[in-house]
Design an enzyme around this catalytic site. Sequence first.
Site, mmCIF file in Angstrom:
data_model
loop_
_atom_site.group_PDB
_atom_site.id
_atom_site.type_symbol
_atom_site.label_atom_id
_atom_site.label_comp_id
_atom_site.label_asym_id
_atom_site.label_seq_id
_atom_site.Cartn_x
_atom_site.Cartn_y
_atom_site.Cartn_z
ATOM 1 C CE LYS A 84 14.960 28.245 38.141
ATOM 2 N NZ LYS A 84 16.064 29.195 37.884
ATOM 3 C CB SER A 153 16.439 29.107 34.150
ATOM 4 O OG SER A 153 17.026 29.376 35.426
ATOM 5 C CB SER A 177 18.041 32.530 36.033
ATOM 6 O OG SER A 177 18.737 31.929 34.964
#
Length: 435
Positions: A84, A153, A177
């Site tokens: 990420k 996210s 997330s």
Amino acid sequence: MEEPLVRPRSLAGDAAGLRAGRPGLPEYVDRFCALVERVDPLIHAFVPEPGRHDRLRAQAGELAARYPDPAGRPPLYGVAVGVKDVVHVDGLPTHGGSALPPGVLAGPQAAVVDRLRAAGALVAGKTVTAEFAASAPGPTRNPHHPGHTPGGSSSGSAAAVAAGLVPLAVGTQTVGSVIRPAAYCGVVGFRPTYGRIPVDGVIPNAPSLDTLGVFTADLAGAALAAPLLCDDWRPVADGAVPVLGVPDGTYLEHAEPAALRAFEEQLERLARAGLTVRRVELFPDFDEVGRRLQTVNRFEMARSHADWFARFGGLYRPETVAGIRVGRGVAPEDRAAGLRFRERLRERVAGAGAEAGVDLWLAPSATGGAPEGLHGTGDAVMSLPWSFLGRPALSLPAGRTPGGLPLGLQVVGAEGGDERLLAQAAELERVLAER
């Protein structure tokens, strides 16, 4: 989207094959890069990277030279892993899904990446994140239905695993997330106990809540990755059949009717398979739990971004700006009161679980299937209490909505009980997979 684009791959299978030289690393890298070129323009899971193929070819060559003997190869030898884009990786820029100038967010490589590389993994690239791991969505699409959000996210990480681009991806969770995008994309998401994976080298959102996690195709993949990434992993002797707890009341009422019906069907299947299910009134003050978490979250987000926002606030997206402005209005003593509330909540939930003899708590992973549209990332409310408590959680794929969108079953363990959670959840995965 055509079904061949939704083909998650087994981490355990890929890792075993690569250690044995099937395929060799050059061929594996070539296949991966060709797949990204063909599929990623449709889902936008990865941050674009010029020269990705050359970088991975060179790193694969170094890895092969370091481990010529298959018997001595590390557990993730050659496995392509998505990371990420709030996690620093040497040699790759960190943008955090934002428009801030290159280099502003730079920092030392994250400890979790050190551990991945020590285990032999190849960093396939940065995966798309909502801006600063908050709520302003990136361009990623859900591989199952491209008009629907993949969640956030950690959108790119979940979508990359669902589409079979990589068998393992790293995400972060402040509220929902990891668990929510795993459910929306039909993969396994594992969010360990708060602090179990060091967050050094990760752009902070709310440090009292931020937790690293992973996405895999199945529970076996999470069980392979977790000991390599978590501190002080101690495998349990067995995965004894757990007693399952259901937190009845206001909390579950936040799920959509279709999701609740699916959840009740899952509970019935587990009960028919011989597992004990007990219903417990757990969060009678659920609205207060949410308010306290948001107080801590917003205050800490504003503090984390104080310097960057002062210099580059005009480049932040409106959703992030709104959150920071709310956080600026939170008094330090209110944040401190929120953390004290959390300690009392931890004691209360632990006591309720012990009194009821509950080993694992169950709930829907999300309020329903992935919402249509790419303007938002969905509602994190089903993860909210467990993230506030810092307890380890899994999302297991568990059926679909009438419209064909994946659903997930959230399985929550005791604080620090990550090993037992993964071991005991294997029986749940087996039952849910039965036709």
